[in-house]
Scaffold this motif. Structure first.
Motif, PDB file in Angstrom:
ATOM      1  N   THR A  23      -7.650  66.592 147.125  1.00 40.31           N
ATOM      2  CA  THR A  23      -6.827  66.488 146.213  1.00 40.31           C
ATOM      3  C   THR A  23      -6.001  65.345 146.378  1.00 40.31           C
ATOM      4  N   LEU A  24      -5.582  64.580 145.248  1.00 43.30           N
ATOM      5  CA  LEU A  24      -4.911  63.156 145.043  1.00 43.30           C
ATOM      6  C   LEU A  24      -3.444  63.793 144.898  1.00 43.30           C
TER       7      LEU A  24
ATOM      8  N   LEU B 184     -10.747  62.917 136.742  1.00 43.99           N
ATOM      9  CA  LEU B 184      -9.609  63.914 137.174  1.00 43.99           C
ATOM     10  C   LEU B 184      -9.066  64.969 136.594  1.00 43.99           C
TER      11      LEU B 184
ATOM     12  N   TYR C 260      -3.791  65.679 141.460  1.00 40.46           N
ATOM     13  CA  TYR C 260      -5.084  65.706 140.668  1.00 40.46           C
ATOM     14  C   TYR C 260      -6.145  66.192 141.428  1.00 40.46           C
ATOM     15  N   SER C 261      -6.932  67.013 140.898  1.00 39.21           N
ATOM     16  CA  SER C 261      -8.388  67.268 141.691  1.00 39.21           C
ATOM     17  C   SER C 261      -9.583  66.497 141.045  1.00 39.21           C
ATOM     18  N   PRO C 262     -10.066  65.841 141.896  1.00 32.22           N
ATOM     19  CA  PRO C 262     -11.212  65.081 141.304  1.00 32.22           C
ATOM     20  C   PRO C 262     -12.346  65.984 140.920  1.00 32.22           C
TER      21      PRO C 262
ATOM     22  N   ILE D 293      -6.353  54.404 141.134  1.00 30.12           N
ATOM     23  CA  ILE D 293      -6.802  55.663 141.803  1.00 30.12           C
ATOM     24  C   ILE D 293      -8.338  55.525 141.868  1.00 30.12           C
TER      25      ILE D 293
ATOM     26  N   VAL E 127     -11.756  57.517 143.662  1.00 25.67           N
ATOM     27  CA  VAL E 127     -12.375  58.526 143.917  1.00 25.67           C
ATOM     28  C   VAL E 127     -13.738  58.275 144.427  1.00 25.67           C
TER      29      VAL E 127
ATOM     30  N   THR F 238      -5.159  60.896 131.496  1.00 28.87           N
ATOM     31  CA  THR F 238      -5.552  61.334 132.884  1.00 28.87           C
ATOM     32  C   THR F 238      -6.973  60.825 132.572  1.00 28.87           C
TER      33      THR F 238
END
Length: 157
Positions: free
Chosen positions: A69-70, A94, A122-124, A153, A155, A90
């Motif tokens: 999680t970010l 994410l 945020y959840s990737p 950001i 990921v 967003t």
């Protein structure tokens, strides 16, 4: 006490009603609470990745894997009417978990104001890279911001 202090006290007071089954009396318990500060992430391979920024922070970056999680924590003064908003949509890779959740640390009795934190987490869903801009201002002055912070950001798989 002033109306402002009474109102603020009312906002942080939680009323809990409990019925005593034996005597049939209603007992009112009053406990003043404030939200806890946002905790630091727990270490480990899937631990959340967190950065903390202020309105004077330069642009920054955060990198996480798809399984992490970010968390972007921005110093805020909600009691002054200021708040952070995410200006950009967003990114598709994410999913927002919290959009500006505000917390303020406990303060001594009678203390009004002070800074807190806003959490954007945020959840990737997939790998990707994007810039997300956050702006700091008052909601009643739309488009007028005292600060902007750009967070890159990234990921990874």
């Amino acid at each position: 006490a002033s109306m402002q202090s009474v109102f603020l006290t009312f906002l942080v007071v939680i009323f809990t009603l409990a019925v005593n089954a034996e005597s049939g009396h209603t007992v009112v318990r009053i406990a003043a609470t404030t939200p806890a500060p946002i905790p630091a992430p727990t270490p480990g391979p899937n631990a959340p990745v967190q950065i903390s920024l202020t309105s004077s922070s330069p642009s920054s970056s955060i990198t996480a894997s798809v399984s992490q999680t970010l968390a972007i924590v921005l110093e805020s003064c909600g009691t002054c009417g200021y708040q952070w908003v995410q200006l950009d949509s967003t990114p598709d890779f994410l999913v927002p978990d919290s959009a500006g959740l505000y917390t303020q640390p406990a303060a001594p009795p009678g203390f009004v104001g002070g800074t807190g934190q806003q959490l954007f987490s945020y959840s990737p869903l997939a790998p990707g890279t994007a810039n997300v801009t956050f702006a700091y201002g008052r909601p009643w002055t739309p488009g007028v911001y005292d600060a902007r912070v750009v967070v890159r950001i990234a990921v990874t798989a």
